[in-house]
Design a protein around this motif. Structure first.
Motif, PDB file in Angstrom:
ATOM      1  N   MET A  68     -18.132  -2.245 -83.444  1.00 51.24           N
ATOM      2  CA  MET A  68     -19.431  -2.247 -82.666  1.00 51.24           C
ATOM      3  C   MET A  68     -20.410  -3.380 -83.177  1.00 51.24           C
ATOM      4  N   VAL A  77     -19.423  -2.920 -77.741  1.00 49.64           N
ATOM      5  CA  VAL A  77     -18.127  -2.933 -78.472  1.00 49.64           C
ATOM      6  C   VAL A  77     -17.160  -3.702 -78.199  1.00 49.64           C
ATOM      7  N   THR A  88     -15.364   4.826 -77.339  1.00 50.17           N
ATOM      8  CA  THR A  88     -15.699   4.209 -78.649  1.00 50.17           C
ATOM      9  C   THR A  88     -15.414   5.101 -79.675  1.00 50.17           C
ATOM     10  N   ILE A  90     -13.791   3.552 -83.172  1.00 48.40           N
ATOM     11  CA  ILE A  90     -14.268   2.342 -83.765  1.00 48.40           C
ATOM     12  C   ILE A  90     -13.998   2.391 -85.016  1.00 48.40           C
TER      13      ILE A  90
END
Ligand SMILES: Nc1ncnc2c1ncn2[C@@H]1O[C@H](COP(=O)(O)OP(=O)(O)OP(=O)(O)O)[C@@H](O)[C@H]1O
Ligand SMILES: [Mg+2]
Length: 390
Positions: free
Chosen positions: A140, A153, A299, A302
């Motif tokens: 990110m 992202v 996400t 991440i």
């Protein structure tokens, strides 16, 4: 004197982006006067162009001709195509030819820079850089600026390509929210009307106070001294005492800052608790926003948070992010405020390292013609079976 004073005007544009930009759009200056937005932008860019030419002239012996320069303007990832188009028009108004201009996306520039800096400068505490991330890694980019907190992202595709997985714009919780909180603090001390009077009558002193606050804002850290010392303009104290008919110490005693703020001649001593409080809202909102984005399906996996933008320099914001996300690696390049700028420079030199984006729109054209048995070879026919309807 006839002048306009605009501050943080990219923020005003941000509000209009959703509603569509237009050439007649106006901006309101600090004193409430209107002026065409396109001219404010063009004048700002023109100033930067001229200033750069002047500095180059002073420092470089060889002459640099305007046609030898390629300009890169970085804009937020969520900006729509019309917004980017408007930026091109603004640049052209400022004297930049369109063939000498590239519009880049801010998070891509930041990513590009961080993927190319040497290991020891791209890291904060541990030994990780995003250049080492294998294919498929997502990270990110938290760009904490003056006005907005932008989150993007990226996923590493291969050595040179990135894929944009999410691009979001968090609205106005950037560093200027701390400035706003400081203004509110002064309003609480002086009284709203007196403070507004001070701004109008003693504008120069008000700007001095803002500049001094900016220095203190950049210095504050978790282990700062208990009290922060600042110069308070005599005009502010005098105006408060005249209008409120009290001495300044008594004015402070009437507020919730009685124990936290002290005045001595032209100096004000502010407890660091008050300073932490000024940072409270923007840091909390930033952390909440990161949490929200991390809850998205795409996400969840991440591997790191890369902090860029001027507000990311703040040790208080860095601390808050690290504390809120202990399981993520928080990477902070050594110069967060200029990361986008440095990346844009690299992009200008090597536009080939273009990344893949999620397209905002896709366009399609129908390229298949209806099959006509007397005209078309049967082996090219598709759909509905070989002998289907003609
Ligand atoms: N060391 C620091 N500590 C705290 N805040 C800082 C520090 N350095 C810069 N800032 C703040 O960062 C902000 C500017 O950041 P930046 O230059 O990234 O903004 P910007 O890109 O112009 O704004 P935006 O991205 O919202 O359009 C200002 O509010 C400034 O006070
Ligand atoms: Mg920015």
């Amino acid at each position: 004197m006839h002048y306009y004073f605009f501050r943080h005007f990219k923020m005003s544009l941000f509000k209009q982006i959703g509603r569509g930009l237009n050439r007649e759009m106006t901006l309101v200056d600090e004193m409430g006067k209107l002026f065409p937005a396109i001219d404010v932008f063009a004048m700002s860019i023109e100033y930067l162009v001229n200033d750069m030419m002047l500095i180059v002239e002073q420092r470089v012996t060889a002459q640099l001709r305007p046609e030898e320069i390629h300009w890169v303007i970085a804009v937020p990832a969520i900006w729509s195509d019309p917004a980017k188009q408007l930026m091109k028009e603004v640049a052209s108004k400022a004297g930049i030819k369109k063939e000498q201009l590239t519009i880049a996306l801010e998070p891509e520039a930041a990513s590009m820079y961080c993927r190319h800096v040497p290991v020891d400068t791209a890291v904060d505490a541990d030994d990780v850089t995003i250049a080492q991330f294998p294919e498929g890694t997502k990270y990110m980019i938290l760009d904490a600026g003056g006005g907005t907190i932008d989150i993007t992202v990226h996923e590493v595709q291969d050595e040179n390509t990135l894929r944009e997985v999410v691009a979001a714009n968090g609205g106005g919780w950037g560093g200027i929210m701390v400035d706003k909180a400081f203004e509110d603090f002064l309003k609480e001390l002086a009284g709203k009307d007196v403070f507004e009077q001070f701004k109008v009558q003693e504008t120069e002193d008000w700007l001095c106070l803002q500049r001094e606050f900016e220095v203190k804002k950049r210095e504050i850290r978790i282990n700062s001294a208990r009290r922060i010392l600042m110069h308070l303009p005599a005009s502010f104290v005098e105006l408060c005492e005249k209008e409120r008919k009290l001495c300044f110490t008594d004015i402070i005693a009437l507020t919730r800052y009685a124990e936290l703020v002290e005045i001595k001649r032209d100096k004000i001593k502010i407890s660091k608790i008050v300073f932490f409080y000024l940072f409270g809202d923007p840091t909390e909102k930033t952390v909440m926003y990161v949490k929200r984005i991390l809850n998205y399906n795409e996400t969840k996996d991440i591997k790191a948070i890369l902090m860029v933008g001027g507000f990311s320099e703040s040790p208080l914001l860095q601390h808050a992010v690290k504390e809120a996300f202990p399981e993520e690696k928080v990477l902070i390049p050594s110069n967060p405020s200029s990361t986008v700028l440095r990346g844009a420079l690299m992009f200008g030199h090597n536009p080939e390292c273009i990344t893949e984006r999620i397209l905002k729109y896709t366009y399609g054209v129908n390229t298949t013609m209806p099959f006509k048995a007397w005209r078309h070879p049967i082996e090219k026919k598709s759909g509905h079976g070989r002998w289907g309807p003609m």
